[in-house]
Structure formats: structure tokens, C-alpha cells
Write a protein that holds these residues in place. Sequence first.
Motif, PDB file in Angstrom:
ATOM      1  N   ASN A 154       0.966  -0.966  -0.197  1.00  0.00           N
ATOM      2  CA  ASN A 154       0.336  -0.117  -0.369  1.00  0.00           C
ATOM      3  C   ASN A 154       0.552   1.558   0.044  1.00  0.00           C
ATOM      4  OD1 ASN A 154      -1.536   2.462   0.834  1.00  0.00           O
ATOM      5  ND2 ASN A 154      -2.724   0.744   1.767  1.00  0.00           N
ATOM      6  N   ARG A 155       0.770   2.551  -0.822  1.00  0.00           N
ATOM      7  CA  ARG A 155       1.917   3.431  -0.935  1.00  0.00           C
ATOM      8  C   ARG A 155       1.354   4.382  -0.045  1.00  0.00           C
ATOM      9  NH1 ARG A 155       0.373   3.492  -7.568  1.00  0.00           N
ATOM     10  NH2 ARG A 155      -0.712   1.481  -6.443  1.00  0.00           N
ATOM     11  N   ASP A 156       0.421   4.623   0.289  1.00  0.00           N
ATOM     12  CA  ASP A 156      -0.365   5.546   0.999  1.00  0.00           C
ATOM     13  C   ASP A 156       0.397   5.047   2.670  1.00  0.00           C
ATOM     14  OD1 ASP A 156      -1.648   7.285  -0.391  1.00  0.00           O
ATOM     15  OD2 ASP A 156      -2.789   5.878  -1.137  1.00  0.00           O
ATOM     16  N   SER A 157       0.314   3.742   2.916  1.00  0.00           N
ATOM     17  CA  SER A 157       0.606   3.199   3.676  1.00  0.00           C
ATOM     18  C   SER A 157       1.529   4.019   4.208  1.00  0.00           C
ATOM     19  CB  SER A 157      -0.282   2.135   4.462  1.00  0.00           C
ATOM     20  OG  SER A 157       0.465   1.752   4.936  1.00  0.00           O
ATOM     21  N   ALA A 158       2.664   3.594   3.389  1.00  0.00           N
ATOM     22  CA  ALA A 158       4.083   3.537   2.798  1.00  0.00           C
ATOM     23  C   ALA A 158       4.677   4.746   3.369  1.00  0.00           C
ATOM     24  CB  ALA A 158       4.492   2.980   1.971  1.00  0.00           C
ATOM     25  N   ASP A 163      16.800   9.650   2.560  1.00  0.00           N
ATOM     26  CA  ASP A 163      17.327   9.227   3.368  1.00  0.00           C
ATOM     27  C   ASP A 163      17.734   8.763   4.608  1.00  0.00           C
ATOM     28  OD1 ASP A 163      20.070   8.483   3.244  1.00  0.00           O
ATOM     29  OD2 ASP A 163      21.167  10.085   3.105  1.00  0.00           O
ATOM     30  N   GLY A 164      17.073   7.659   4.701  1.00  0.00           N
ATOM     31  CA  GLY A 164      16.492   7.187   5.751  1.00  0.00           C
ATOM     32  C   GLY A 164      15.005   7.088   6.226  1.00  0.00           C
ATOM     33  N   GLY A 165      14.548   7.699   5.782  1.00  0.00           N
ATOM     34  CA  GLY A 165      13.274   7.423   6.284  1.00  0.00           C
ATOM     35  C   GLY A 165      12.304   6.991   5.167  1.00  0.00           C
ATOM     36  N   SER A 166      12.492   6.555   3.272  1.00  0.00           N
ATOM     37  CA  SER A 166      12.039   6.160   3.267  1.00  0.00           C
ATOM     38  C   SER A 166      12.345   4.513   2.694  1.00  0.00           C
ATOM     39  CB  SER A 166      12.363   6.418   1.446  1.00  0.00           C
ATOM     40  OG  SER A 166      13.589   5.807   1.254  1.00  0.00           O
ATOM     41  N   GLY A 167      13.637   4.374   3.263  1.00  0.00           N
ATOM     42  CA  GLY A 167      14.177   2.562   3.059  1.00  0.00           C
ATOM     43  C   GLY A 167      12.722   2.031   4.692  1.00  0.00           C
ATOM     44  N   THR A 168      13.291   2.841   5.777  1.00  0.00           N
ATOM     45  CA  THR A 168      12.543   2.539   6.587  1.00  0.00           C
ATOM     46  C   THR A 168      10.646   1.784   6.729  1.00  0.00           C
ATOM     47  OG1 THR A 168      14.414   3.442   8.123  1.00  0.00           O
ATOM     48  CG2 THR A 168      12.111   3.404   9.183  1.00  0.00           C
ATOM     49  N   ALA A 169      10.295   3.072   5.992  1.00  0.00           N
ATOM     50  CA  ALA A 169       9.007   2.981   5.889  1.00  0.00           C
ATOM     51  C   ALA A 169       8.797   1.515   5.007  1.00  0.00           C
ATOM     52  CB  ALA A 169       9.039   4.089   4.285  1.00  0.00           C
ATOM     53  N   ILE A 170       9.764   1.565   4.267  1.00  0.00           N
ATOM     54  CA  ILE A 170       8.938   0.001   2.929  1.00  0.00           C
ATOM     55  C   ILE A 170       8.693  -0.562   3.850  1.00  0.00           C
ATOM     56  CG2 ILE A 170       9.700  -1.700   0.938  1.00  0.00           C
ATOM     57  CD1 ILE A 170      10.327   1.357   0.243  1.00  0.00           C
ATOM     58  N   MET A 171       9.632  -0.846   4.588  1.00  0.00           N
ATOM     59  CA  MET A 171      10.742  -2.284   5.689  1.00  0.00           C
ATOM     60  C   MET A 171       9.162  -2.124   7.236  1.00  0.00           C
ATOM     61  SD  MET A 171      14.160  -2.575   6.004  1.00  0.00           S
ATOM     62  CE  MET A 171      14.665  -3.166   7.480  1.00  0.00           C
ATOM     63  N   LEU A 172       8.858  -1.021   7.309  1.00  0.00           N
ATOM     64  CA  LEU A 172       7.375  -0.788   8.327  1.00  0.00           C
ATOM     65  C   LEU A 172       5.890  -1.782   7.004  1.00  0.00           C
ATOM     66  CD1 LEU A 172       8.068   2.304  10.148  1.00  0.00           C
ATOM     67  CD2 LEU A 172       8.016  -0.496  10.859  1.00  0.00           C
ATOM     68  N   GLU A 173       6.075  -0.858   6.121  1.00  0.00           N
ATOM     69  CA  GLU A 173       5.208  -1.543   5.224  1.00  0.00           C
ATOM     70  C   GLU A 173       5.179  -3.172   5.354  1.00  0.00           C
ATOM     71  OE1 GLU A 173       1.919  -0.729   5.220  1.00  0.00           O
ATOM     72  OE2 GLU A 173       1.460  -1.411   2.936  1.00  0.00           O
ATOM     73  N   VAL A 223      15.272   5.511  -1.590  1.00  0.00           N
ATOM     74  CA  VAL A 223      14.217   4.785  -2.823  1.00  0.00           C
ATOM     75  C   VAL A 223      12.796   5.423  -2.971  1.00  0.00           C
ATOM     76  CG1 VAL A 223      15.225   2.351  -2.658  1.00  0.00           C
ATOM     77  CG2 VAL A 223      13.762   3.510  -0.625  1.00  0.00           C
ATOM     78  N   GLY A 224      12.771   6.561  -2.203  1.00  0.00           N
ATOM     79  CA  GLY A 224      11.872   7.065  -2.683  1.00  0.00           C
ATOM     80  C   GLY A 224      11.971   8.955  -3.380  1.00  0.00           C
ATOM     81  N   GLY A 225      13.193   8.880  -3.886  1.00  0.00           N
ATOM     82  CA  GLY A 225      12.571  10.177  -4.754  1.00  0.00           C
ATOM     83  C   GLY A 225      11.673  10.185  -5.843  1.00  0.00           C
ATOM     84  N   GLN A 226      11.347  10.915  -6.696  1.00  0.00           N
ATOM     85  CA  GLN A 226      10.538  11.402  -7.527  1.00  0.00           C
ATOM     86  C   GLN A 226      11.287  10.419  -8.630  1.00  0.00           C
ATOM     87  OE1 GLN A 226       7.359  12.490  -7.537  1.00  0.00           O
ATOM     88  NE2 GLN A 226       7.920  13.888  -5.533  1.00  0.00           N
TER      89      GLN A 226
END
Length: 336
Positions: free
Chosen positions: A41-45, A145-155, A221-224
Motif C-alpha cells: 500500500n503506497r499511501d500507508s508507506a 535518506d533514512g525515511g524511505s527505506g524504513t517506511a517500506i520495511m514498516l509496510e 528509494v523514495g525520490g521522484q
Amino acid sequence: MHCYPWFIVIICCLAACQSDLDKKISQLQDVELTNPEIPFNRDSALSFVAKQVDFGPRVPNLPSHSNCADYLINKLSSYGLSVKVQEAEVENFRGDSLSLRNIIAQYQPQHKTRIALICHWDTRPYADRETDFAQQKMLPDGANDGGSGTAIMLEIARLTQKTDVDLGIDFFFFDGEETGPPEYDTSYAQTMNSYCLGSQYYCENPLLNMHQEVGVLLDIVGGQKAKFTLEHHSVNQAYQPMLTFWALGHNLGFGQYFLEEKTRFVGNDDHVELHKCSDVPIFALMEYDDSRQSYNTHQHKMSDNIENVSKESLYRVGGTLWYYLTNYSSLPHVNE
Ligand SMILES: [Zn+2]
């Protein structure tokens, strides 16, 4: 009839010219993939990125860092994972003491077949890639940088609670990855070992048996429209598993984001450190910006904020990873 030899030549040439990734893509076509029951789920991530940013900079010794660690531990525990916290006192390049927490969460700890997912959850203690001197001393949000990888792993962790995955997953949220000296202060050398203090500490004091079949590292991993290349440490450690992941990305329609281009741009990251103390082959997903021949343009700047994080990029990486995990038992056939 005299054309026949040419026909053979062309066929041979086509086969010989087929790239490693093309070969892997065609191998993967023979594998029957199942759709994950519940999609990534992209919104959750994206909400997990926002949550981290809301705490403030995740810089060791700051209350915002400590509060975010508590949040991660509680969240992972709430998903039924077995969570271990490794507290470490380490010294940075300047001799300052940093209190770190590596957070490790296990899905199905008894499962014999294991995959490691790796990110860092700390953020850069200075916006040292800014050109303006005053801004260089400020602390970036580290949304990407830090937030995106962590967010994907949380999802992914959240989804494991809702879907049975026939796999054990070890989630490594490393601290202290961003600890190297600021680029504007040339009195300190940019040495490899001034970064990744959390994973270096883990290597000396491992909490788990490092018998995972493969590891996937997620950083920036979350850049445009983030694109990913075959980063050279990953190619050395985990070329075939990385190609499998790339082929899966192509199979899912994300081909233009997973490039078959070998690049040499990572200074240090946790997969390089982990490889010094384990045999786990780890490949990294890390944005490569071709125009800069480096990371995402907002890296280590004040503009590394949530406005510059794309939920579509999170989805392309996280969605492919979720497919990879949920189909893993069929994929080893194409790992040779
Ligand atoms: Zn960084």
C-alpha cells in the motif's frame, strides 16, 4: 539455400547478445508467479515516512531520535514480530559518544529459509551538501535518506501480519549509518569506517545467526521517478539475486526504473559492512541519478523532505519487494 548460414549466424548473435538481465527476464517468464494476497500500500508507506519526519531529525542523542526508536519498536511489536533491540555506545570520527539503537525484528523466527531486509533509520546530522554555509549546519528531515527505506520495511512488516508468507524475514533497522564527517569540514577525512557505526557494532556483536539466503538493502528509494542501477558492491556480493529482483521489476512493468547499468557510486553502506562479518549476499536498492552520477539530488540537503518523496517510487520498490518475498520459494530456480 545460401541464406541458411546467415540465418544461423543471426540466431547465434541474438543469443550471444542477450544481456544477463534479458536472460533472467526470459527465465522468469517460465515461473508461475502468484499475486500477493494483499498488495503493498503506497499511501500507508508514505504515511510511515511522514510519521518519522514528524518526530524531527533522527540524529543520535536527540530526543527526536529516541522517540522515533520507541515508535519503531512498538510498531514492529504490534505486528506480532519478535523484536530485539541492541543498544550501543560508540564514538564518532570526532570522538563524541553516540547512543545508538539497532532494531531487529523477526517474522517467523523458526522458519529455516530466511531473507534479510536492511535499512538505516537515523538521519544526517547536517545538511552538508547545501552550498549555503548557514544551511549546512541545519538538520535535514531525511524523508528519503533514512525515511524511505524504513517506511517500506514498516509496510512490509505490517503486511506480514495479514498474509502468510512461507518465509522467515529478518528486518534490520540499523542506527548510526550517517555518522561520517561533514563534507564542508576538510579537517576530517571521509573514511569508510566513519560511517555505518551501527552495522559495524552489530558485526562485532551479532544477535542473530546470519544464515539468511539473501539480503535486500533499501536506502534513498523514495525520490521522484527514482531509478536503480547495479551498484558494484551488490554486483560483487549478490549479482544473480539482484538480477532476479530486477527481472521481477521488469515483469511488473517497472522496467524503466530498474536499469541494467553497472555503477560505481556507493561510498559505504550497511551491506558493505555486513559483508565483512557474514556470507549473506546482499544487494542494494539505492537511487542513482544519471545526470549527477550520484545519489538523489536532495540527499544531505534541507530539501530532503516529504514533498520530494514519491509514493509511486515507494510502491515500485516496495511492490516489487513484496512480490519477491511472497514468490520467493519459486524464484530460487532462476538464481543460477
Ligand atoms: Zn545519507
